[in-house]
Design a protein around this motif. Structure first.
Motif, PDB file in Angstrom:
ATOM      1  N   ASN A 111       0.921  -1.315   0.035  1.00 55.83           N
ATOM      2  CA  ASN A 111      -0.027  -0.001  -0.046  1.00 55.83           C
ATOM      3  C   ASN A 111       0.738   1.309   0.000  1.00 55.83           C
ATOM      4  O   ASN A 111       0.695   2.094   0.816  1.00 55.83           O
ATOM      5  CB  ASN A 111      -0.918  -0.070   1.198  1.00 55.83           C
TER       6      ASN A 111
ATOM      7  N   GLY B  54       2.312  -3.656   3.953  1.00 60.42           N
ATOM      8  CA  GLY B  54       2.383  -2.491   4.984  1.00 60.42           C
ATOM      9  C   GLY B  54       1.870  -1.194   4.106  1.00 60.42           C
ATOM     10  O   GLY B  54       1.202  -1.241   3.078  1.00 60.42           O
ATOM     11  N   TYR B  55       1.995   0.005   4.775  1.00 63.30           N
ATOM     12  CA  TYR B  55       1.621   1.293   4.359  1.00 63.30           C
ATOM     13  C   TYR B  55       2.686   2.117   4.291  1.00 63.30           C
ATOM     14  O   TYR B  55       3.428   2.176   5.208  1.00 63.30           O
ATOM     15  CB  TYR B  55       0.417   1.631   5.378  1.00 63.30           C
ATOM     16  N   GLY B  56       2.599   3.252   3.320  1.00 65.14           N
ATOM     17  CA  GLY B  56       3.589   4.307   3.137  1.00 65.14           C
ATOM     18  C   GLY B  56       4.662   3.932   2.228  1.00 65.14           C
ATOM     19  O   GLY B  56       4.571   2.901   1.598  1.00 65.14           O
TER      20      GLY B  56
ATOM     21  N   ASP C 261       7.185   2.520   7.478  1.00 63.83           N
ATOM     22  CA  ASP C 261       6.448   1.530   8.055  1.00 63.83           C
ATOM     23  C   ASP C 261       7.376   0.096   8.299  1.00 63.83           C
ATOM     24  O   ASP C 261       7.428  -0.507   7.532  1.00 63.83           O
ATOM     25  CB  ASP C 261       5.308   1.217   7.290  1.00 63.83           C
TER      26      ASP C 261
ATOM     27  N   SER D 211       4.377  -5.807   8.221  1.00 67.01           N
ATOM     28  CA  SER D 211       5.158  -4.562   9.072  1.00 67.01           C
ATOM     29  C   SER D 211       5.069  -5.022  10.363  1.00 67.01           C
ATOM     30  O   SER D 211       4.253  -5.782  10.756  1.00 67.01           O
ATOM     31  CB  SER D 211       4.312  -3.337   8.442  1.00 67.01           C
TER      32      SER D 211
ATOM     33  N   ARG E 128       4.046  -3.080  12.787  1.00 62.91           N
ATOM     34  CA  ARG E 128       2.704  -2.464  13.317  1.00 62.91           C
ATOM     35  C   ARG E 128       1.609  -2.162  12.187  1.00 62.91           C
ATOM     36  O   ARG E 128       1.845  -2.370  11.308  1.00 62.91           O
ATOM     37  CB  ARG E 128       3.075  -0.648  13.826  1.00 62.91           C
TER      38      ARG E 128
ATOM     39  N   PRO F  88      -1.956   0.079  11.064  1.00 63.64           N
ATOM     40  CA  PRO F  88      -2.358   1.506  10.936  1.00 63.64           C
ATOM     41  C   PRO F  88      -2.958   1.704  11.942  1.00 63.64           C
ATOM     42  O   PRO F  88      -3.871   1.010  12.765  1.00 63.64           O
ATOM     43  CB  PRO F  88      -3.211   1.254   9.587  1.00 63.64           C
ATOM     44  N   PHE F  89      -2.997   3.021  12.670  1.00 66.02           N
ATOM     45  CA  PHE F  89      -3.575   3.660  13.603  1.00 66.02           C
ATOM     46  C   PHE F  89      -2.766   3.253  14.886  1.00 66.02           C
ATOM     47  O   PHE F  89      -3.405   3.623  16.031  1.00 66.02           O
ATOM     48  CB  PHE F  89      -5.250   3.256  13.557  1.00 66.02           C
ATOM     49  N   ASP F  90      -1.860   2.371  14.825  1.00 64.03           N
ATOM     50  CA  ASP F  90      -1.161   2.118  16.136  1.00 64.03           C
ATOM     51  C   ASP F  90      -0.515   3.399  16.652  1.00 64.03           C
ATOM     52  O   ASP F  90       0.249   4.379  15.725  1.00 64.03           O
ATOM     53  CB  ASP F  90      -0.042   1.270  15.854  1.00 64.03           C
TER      54      ASP F  90
ATOM     55  N   PHE G 108       2.810   4.098  15.077  1.00 61.50           N
ATOM     56  CA  PHE G 108       2.899   4.019  13.542  1.00 61.50           C
ATOM     57  C   PHE G 108       3.872   4.991  12.847  1.00 61.50           C
ATOM     58  O   PHE G 108       3.729   6.025  13.346  1.00 61.50           O
ATOM     59  CB  PHE G 108       1.594   3.909  12.939  1.00 61.50           C
TER      60      PHE G 108
END
Length: 114
Positions: A40, A66-68, A74, A100, A102, A104-106, A109
């Motif tokens: 993502n 993961g994200y970013g 991430d 990842s 963590r 999201p919204f951790d 993060f």
């Protein structure tokens, strides 16, 4: 702006290669080429990493769920170990998908691990 800012210094670099490689890009190499992408990533979609790995003659694709943009925004211990092993010993990753550290919204993060 971001693209110009990142690449303008390289485009104006005064040195030129005596024999630049212009392809083909699908030749088999002695060691596999590691291509890594994040599922993502808003800047470089994972589909592009998949496409690059298919076009190369000898590549291994490592996907980080993961994200970013980039593994540092991430972090993933699994991806970091896989990339380190590849860069130090040229060992392709054992796992082709890494999670990842963590979700999201951790609240932590985006922070680098201690």
């Amino acid at each position: 702006f971001l693209g110009w800012y990142a690449w303008a210094p390289c485009a104006s670099w005064p040195a030129k290669s005596a024999a630049p490689h212009t392809g083909p890009w699908n030749k088999t190499t002695n060691h596999p080429i590691l291509v890594m992408g994040i599922s993502n990533d808003p800047n470089t979609p994972f589909a592009n990493a998949r496409r690059v790995s298919r076009r190369l003659g000898n590549a291994v694709l490592l996907k980080q769920e993961g994200y970013g943009h980039g593994t540092y925004s991430d972090p993933s211990d699994c991806a970091t170990r896989a990339m380190g092993s590849y860069l130090i010993r040229l060992n392709p990753p054992e796992h082709q998908v890494c999670r990842s550290n963590r979700v999201p919204f951790d609240p932590r993060f985006g922070e680098l691990p201690p």
